[in-house]
Write a protein that holds these residues in place. Structure first.
Motif, PDB file in Angstrom:
ATOM      1  N   ALA A 178      32.458  63.510   8.904  1.00 50.93           N
ATOM      2  CA  ALA A 178      32.631  64.685   8.042  1.00 50.93           C
ATOM      3  C   ALA A 178      32.540  65.946   8.887  1.00 50.93           C
ATOM      4  O   ALA A 178      32.041  65.926  10.023  1.00 50.93           O
ATOM      5  N   TYR A 218      32.275  70.586   8.303  1.00 50.56           N
ATOM      6  CA  TYR A 218      32.167  71.716   7.381  1.00 50.56           C
ATOM      7  C   TYR A 218      32.220  73.014   8.182  1.00 50.56           C
ATOM      8  O   TYR A 218      31.628  73.110   9.261  1.00 50.56           O
ATOM      9  N   LYS A 240      25.286  70.380   4.768  1.00 52.02           N
ATOM     10  CA  LYS A 240      26.572  70.171   4.098  1.00 52.02           C
ATOM     11  C   LYS A 240      27.265  68.930   4.664  1.00 52.02           C
ATOM     12  O   LYS A 240      27.824  68.108   3.915  1.00 52.02           O
ATOM     13  N   VAL A 241      27.246  68.794   5.992  1.00 54.76           N
ATOM     14  CA  VAL A 241      27.860  67.629   6.626  1.00 54.76           C
ATOM     15  C   VAL A 241      27.107  66.360   6.243  1.00 54.76           C
ATOM     16  O   VAL A 241      27.719  65.339   5.905  1.00 54.76           O
ATOM     17  N   GLN A 285      25.375  65.692   3.605  1.00 55.35           N
ATOM     18  CA  GLN A 285      25.657  65.327   2.216  1.00 55.35           C
ATOM     19  C   GLN A 285      27.026  64.666   2.086  1.00 55.35           C
ATOM     20  O   GLN A 285      27.186  63.697   1.329  1.00 55.35           O
ATOM     21  N   GLN A 286      28.001  65.162   2.816  1.00 56.02           N
ATOM     22  CA  GLN A 286      29.325  64.528   2.815  1.00 56.02           C
ATOM     23  C   GLN A 286      29.257  63.109   3.375  1.00 56.02           C
ATOM     24  O   GLN A 286      29.907  62.191   2.864  1.00 56.02           O
ATOM     25  N   HIS A 328      27.753  60.766   0.811  1.00 53.84           N
ATOM     26  CA  HIS A 328      28.712  60.512  -0.272  1.00 53.84           C
ATOM     27  C   HIS A 328      29.786  59.522   0.174  1.00 53.84           C
ATOM     28  O   HIS A 328      30.133  58.577  -0.557  1.00 53.84           O
ATOM     29  N   ALA A 329      30.312  59.721   1.393  1.00 52.03           N
ATOM     30  CA  ALA A 329      31.389  58.862   1.887  1.00 52.03           C
ATOM     31  C   ALA A 329      30.910  57.447   2.168  1.00 52.03           C
ATOM     32  O   ALA A 329      31.661  56.476   2.003  1.00 52.03           O
ATOM     33  N   ASP A 347      36.328  64.006  13.315  1.00 54.82           N
ATOM     34  CA  ASP A 347      36.522  63.819  11.879  1.00 54.82           C
ATOM     35  C   ASP A 347      37.956  64.122  11.472  1.00 54.82           C
ATOM     36  O   ASP A 347      38.557  63.374  10.694  1.00 54.82           O
ATOM     37  N   LYS A 406      40.515  61.493   9.741  1.00 58.52           N
ATOM     38  CA  LYS A 406      41.099  61.811   8.435  1.00 58.52           C
ATOM     39  C   LYS A 406      42.631  61.817   8.507  1.00 58.52           C
ATOM     40  O   LYS A 406      43.310  61.579   7.505  1.00 58.52           O
TER      41      LYS A 406
END
Length: 328
Positions: free
Chosen positions: A11, A13, A58-59, A61-62, A65-66, A294, A298
């Motif tokens: 991830a 951000y 922020k990273v 948390q991503q 989630h992933a 990342d 992606k």
């Protein structure tokens, strides 16, 4: 007990505020044409109301989630940064608090622009021990808070951002991420430095700690990178018995576009195989490699041989080979 390590999630951000070259030309003697010609940078992001741990959280948390993991399942958090929230506690501890990773060990790594690679190497050793199963590795930088906006030789380069990965142990050896690494330091503390804290000159009520802004000798850095880094990387690939034609992806430190072009030429690896985000994000120090990794994943780039390379203050150098072919 050795363990296989896989990359579970990635991830990145960046803060919302975009700063164009024209804005910088209003506060220092420079212009958009000069900046683009010499660095390839068009914009950068500044964190005006967020600190380094905020970007890192922020990273994180991503990543959670992933991956589908909970924060409580994370055993280790390693944050690479040279722009911490404070000297202590570690920025990683603040990230741990913000995501609620109550069972994790958390600490920072300071290796300047090589920091993400150094942090990956560190986390890998912890996971190999068998005592840890899930590690969050983040590079997070708020470079803007350390800049001297009267120093056009440095200030135009830097932006803020964060990136990272979640690593996990697995019983499946075909998912092994790490192929090899080479980390080096070559002491040259005057070439690049930031945040120096002077010793006291007296014992008095008006004695108060201070620190200096970021400084770099741009010409010396350019000469070091173009002269030494390609040589280090060629030797590293030779030691790993890997030919440059086998490298499907290069994720370099995003120092500036001209340096990346030089690396491409000297390594004889097409620029199309390089992950590049410096034009949009500027030099985000340790975060540039993490962000680039990342972005490449992606974009569907999953080569068997991916080369990560960082170089910066210290001087530090990091080269790492990853197998991304099994990363989902």
């Amino acid at each position: 007990m050795n363990k296989t390590i896989k990359l579970t999630a990635s991830a990145h951000y960046v803060p919302a505020k975009i700063v164009k070259n024209q804005k910088l030309s209003q506060i220092m003697d420079t212009n958009d044409q000069w900046i683009q010609q010499h660095t390839g940078i068009q914009t950068r992001h500044y964190a005006t109301k967020q600190n380094t741990s905020d970007l890192g959280a922020k990273v994180a948390q991503q990543l959670l989630h992933a991956s589908g993991l909970t924060a409580a399942e994370v055993d280790l958090i390693v944050v690479a940064t040279i722009t911490p929230d404070a000297l202590t506690p570690a920025t990683a501890v603040l990230v741990q608090q913000k995501i609620g990773a109550v069972n994790a060990l958390a600490f920072d790594v300071s290796a300047a622009c090589s920091g993400f690679i150094f942090a990956l190497s560190t986390a890998e050793k912890f996971l190999r021990s068998g005592q840890y199963q899930h590690a969050i590795v983040i590079a997070s930088e708020v470079n803007s808070k350390m800049l001297d906006f009267q120093d056009r030789t440095s200030a135009v380069f830097f932006g803020d951002g964060a990136g990272g990965v979640l690593l996990s142990t697995t019983a499946d050896p075909t998912l092994e991420l790490f192929r090899g690494e080479k980390l080096l330091t070559k002491p040259a503390p005057e070439m690049i430095h930031s945040g120096r804290i002077p010793v006291i000159q007296k014992i008095a009520a008006d004695q108060y700690p201070t620190l200096d802004a970021f400084y770099q000798d741009g010409r010396a850095v350019y000469n070091f990178v173009t002269t030494n880094v390609p040589r280090y990387l060629k030797k590293f690939l030779l030691e790993q018995h890997v030919k440059n034609q086998q490298i499907g992806l290069v994720v370099p430190h995003q120092a500036n576009l001209r340096l990346i072009e030089q690396l491409s030429q000297q390594l004889d690896i097409p620029l199309s195989r390089f992950a590049i985000n410096v034009a949009e994000y500027g030099n985000t120090s340790s975060a540039g490699v993490a962000i680039g990794l990342d972005q490449a994943l992606k974009a569907g780039k999953h080569p068997e041989y991916a080369l990560l390379t960082g170089f910066g203050a210290g001087l530090t150098f990091g080269g790492m080979l990853l197998n991304l072919s099994q990363v989902k």
